[in-house]
Write a protein that holds these residues in place. Structure first.
Motif, short mmCIF file in Angstrom:
data_model
loop_
_atom_site.label_atom_id
_atom_site.label_comp_id
_atom_site.label_asym_id
_atom_site.label_seq_id
_atom_site.Cartn_x
_atom_site.Cartn_y
_atom_site.Cartn_z
N MET A 71 0.81 -1.22 0.00
CA MET A 71 0.00 0.00 0.00
C MET A 71 0.84 1.28 0.00
N GLU A 72 2.17 1.17 0.05
CA GLU A 72 2.99 2.38 0.01
C GLU A 72 2.79 3.10 -1.31
N PRO A 73 2.91 4.44 -1.32
CA PRO A 73 2.73 5.19 -2.58
C PRO A 73 3.83 4.86 -3.59
N GLU A 74 3.53 5.06 -4.85
CA GLU A 74 4.50 4.80 -5.91
C GLU A 74 5.74 5.68 -5.73
N VAL A 75 6.87 5.13 -6.14
CA VAL A 75 8.12 5.89 -6.15
C VAL A 75 8.10 6.81 -7.37
N THR A 76 8.61 8.02 -7.20
CA THR A 76 8.78 8.94 -8.33
C THR A 76 10.26 9.19 -8.54
N PHE A 77 10.60 9.72 -9.72
CA PHE A 77 12.02 10.01 -9.95
C PHE A 77 12.18 11.36 -10.65
N LYS A 78 13.31 11.98 -10.39
CA LYS A 78 13.68 13.24 -11.03
C LYS A 78 14.90 12.98 -11.91
N PRO A 79 14.91 13.47 -13.13
CA PRO A 79 14.16 14.61 -13.66
C PRO A 79 12.78 14.31 -14.21
N GLY A 80 12.23 13.12 -13.98
CA GLY A 80 10.91 12.79 -14.52
C GLY A 80 11.02 12.23 -15.92
N ASN A 81 9.94 11.61 -16.38
CA ASN A 81 9.95 10.94 -17.68
C ASN A 81 10.30 11.91 -18.81
N THR A 87 24.22 14.95 -13.83
CA THR A 87 25.12 14.24 -12.91
C THR A 87 24.45 13.11 -12.13
N GLN A 88 23.13 13.22 -11.86
CA GLN A 88 22.46 12.16 -11.12
C GLN A 88 20.96 12.20 -11.36
N ILE A 89 20.34 11.04 -11.09
CA ILE A 89 18.88 10.98 -11.02
C ILE A 89 18.53 10.58 -9.60
N THR A 90 17.37 11.00 -9.12
CA THR A 90 16.98 10.72 -7.74
C THR A 90 15.59 10.11 -7.70
N PHE A 91 15.37 9.28 -6.68
CA PHE A 91 14.07 8.66 -6.45
C PHE A 91 13.50 9.19 -5.15
N SER A 92 12.19 9.10 -5.01
CA SER A 92 11.53 9.62 -3.81
C SER A 92 11.83 8.77 -2.57
N ARG A 93 12.25 7.52 -2.76
CA ARG A 93 12.73 6.68 -1.67
C ARG A 93 13.55 5.54 -2.27
N ASN A 94 14.14 4.73 -1.41
CA ASN A 94 14.95 3.61 -1.89
C ASN A 94 14.13 2.70 -2.79
N THR A 95 14.75 2.26 -3.88
CA THR A 95 14.08 1.37 -4.83
C THR A 95 15.11 0.57 -5.60
N ASN A 140 20.26 -0.65 -5.83
CA ASN A 140 19.16 -0.22 -4.97
C ASN A 140 19.60 1.05 -4.27
N GLY A 141 18.73 2.05 -4.23
CA GLY A 141 19.07 3.30 -3.57
C GLY A 141 18.07 4.38 -3.89
N ALA A 142 18.36 5.58 -3.38
CA ALA A 142 17.49 6.73 -3.61
C ALA A 142 18.06 7.67 -4.66
N SER A 143 19.30 7.41 -5.12
CA SER A 143 19.89 8.23 -6.17
C SER A 143 20.93 7.42 -6.92
N VAL A 144 21.22 7.84 -8.16
CA VAL A 144 22.21 7.17 -8.99
C VAL A 144 23.11 8.22 -9.63
N PHE A 154 17.00 4.61 -20.45
CA PHE A 154 15.73 4.09 -19.94
C PHE A 154 15.97 3.54 -18.54
N VAL A 155 15.10 3.89 -17.61
CA VAL A 155 15.29 3.47 -16.23
C VAL A 155 14.07 2.67 -15.76
N ASN A 156 14.34 1.47 -15.22
CA ASN A 156 13.33 0.65 -14.56
C ASN A 156 13.47 0.89 -13.06
N TYR A 157 12.37 1.20 -12.39
CA TYR A 157 12.41 1.39 -10.95
C TYR A 157 11.02 1.13 -10.39
#
Length: 268
Positions: free
Chosen positions: A200-210, A216-224, A240-244, A255-258
């Protein structure tokens, strides 16, 4: 004296020849699965007798009739229980090549039956089995990114009695499908039934977005868990992490799978 030397040289040559003739072995190790070994036994190079001259099973000299072109090694006569270790040594003469026709009968076989299978909300996977014949790894797979992905493994205990296993995985948001896989010497996977659980946790989002732009990096809203592929489908990062950190990646489309979805970004 000359005759003595000739006799000595001849004797030494005979010993050397005999040592060369009886210097090869075929060794097989595995477990007893209730089946016997079948052996193809050619003639000796001299044309007299057969190639194999001795067989031992777990150190005991076999009493099987080996003076034939094909014979069976009766493993049952050694009072082995299914799953017991087996070591077979076949001694043969040089210059000929006997062949074991079914060595796979000593290798572990996937025969497990799942008796219980549960996935908890914290990602703990537990399952129980029976009727295992030999130790083989169990691979836990999770369906995400439109494919089954291996997310963990445990070594099977390999015994026919009840066995219990546990490991932790990361659940993605929404409905998770989990299964267990095992592969034996046939290279044909055997799968368990699937277990589903709703996270039931909310979906993870990522920046810079689709279709967004990053440098230099992409970030996720939480570890994934994540995978990054280049434009040609080659995987360039996984983890696995909150940023790459993507600073070393060449410029281009990726293309990023998360979490449970797939998106893209532009590296500049």
């Amino acid at each position: 004296m000359k005759n003595m030397k000739t006799l000595l040289v001849t004797a030494l040559l005979c010993v050397a020849t005999a040592m060369g003739a009886f210097g090869s072995e075929i060794k097989l190790e595995g477990i007893f699965r209730g089946e016997n070994l079948f052996v193809k036994n050619p003639f000796a190079p001299s044309g007299v007798g057969f190639c194999i001259f001795e067989i031992t099973v777990n150190g005991q000299v076999a009493t099987d009739e080996i003076n034939s072109s094909a014979f069976e090694i009766n493993l049952a006569m050694y009072h082995l229980a299914e799953g017991d270790p087996v070591k077979v040594v076949i001694k043969h003469k040089e210059g000929c090549n006997p062949k074991v026709l079914n060595p796979e009968v000593l290798k572990p076989k996937s025969t497990y039956e799942i008796t219980a299978f549960k996935v908890e909300k914290n990602g703990k996977v537990t399952f129980s089995t029976k009727n295992e014949k030999g130790s083989l790894p169990f691979v836990v797979e999770q369906f995400k990114w439109k494919k089954w992905v291996a997310v963990g493994s445990v070594e099977g205990k390999g015994t026919p009695s009840a066995n219990n296993y546990a490991l932790n995985i990361i659940l993605h948001s929404g409905i998770n499908k989990i299964r267990v896989k095992q592969i034996d010497c046939t290279n044909k996977p055997r799968y368990s039934a699937e277990v589903t659980i709703n996270n039931m946790e909310p979906e993870v989002t990522f920046k810079p977005g689709n279709n967004g732009v990053a440098t230099t990096q992409i970030t996720f809203s939480r570890n994934t868990d994540y995978e990054i592929y280049d434009f040609y489908g080659k995987r360039v990062s996984k983890g696995n992490g909150a940023s790459v950190n993507i600073s070393t990646l060449p410029k281009g489309t990726y293309f990023v799978n998360y979490d449970c979805k797939s998106e893209s970004f532009e590296k500049r």
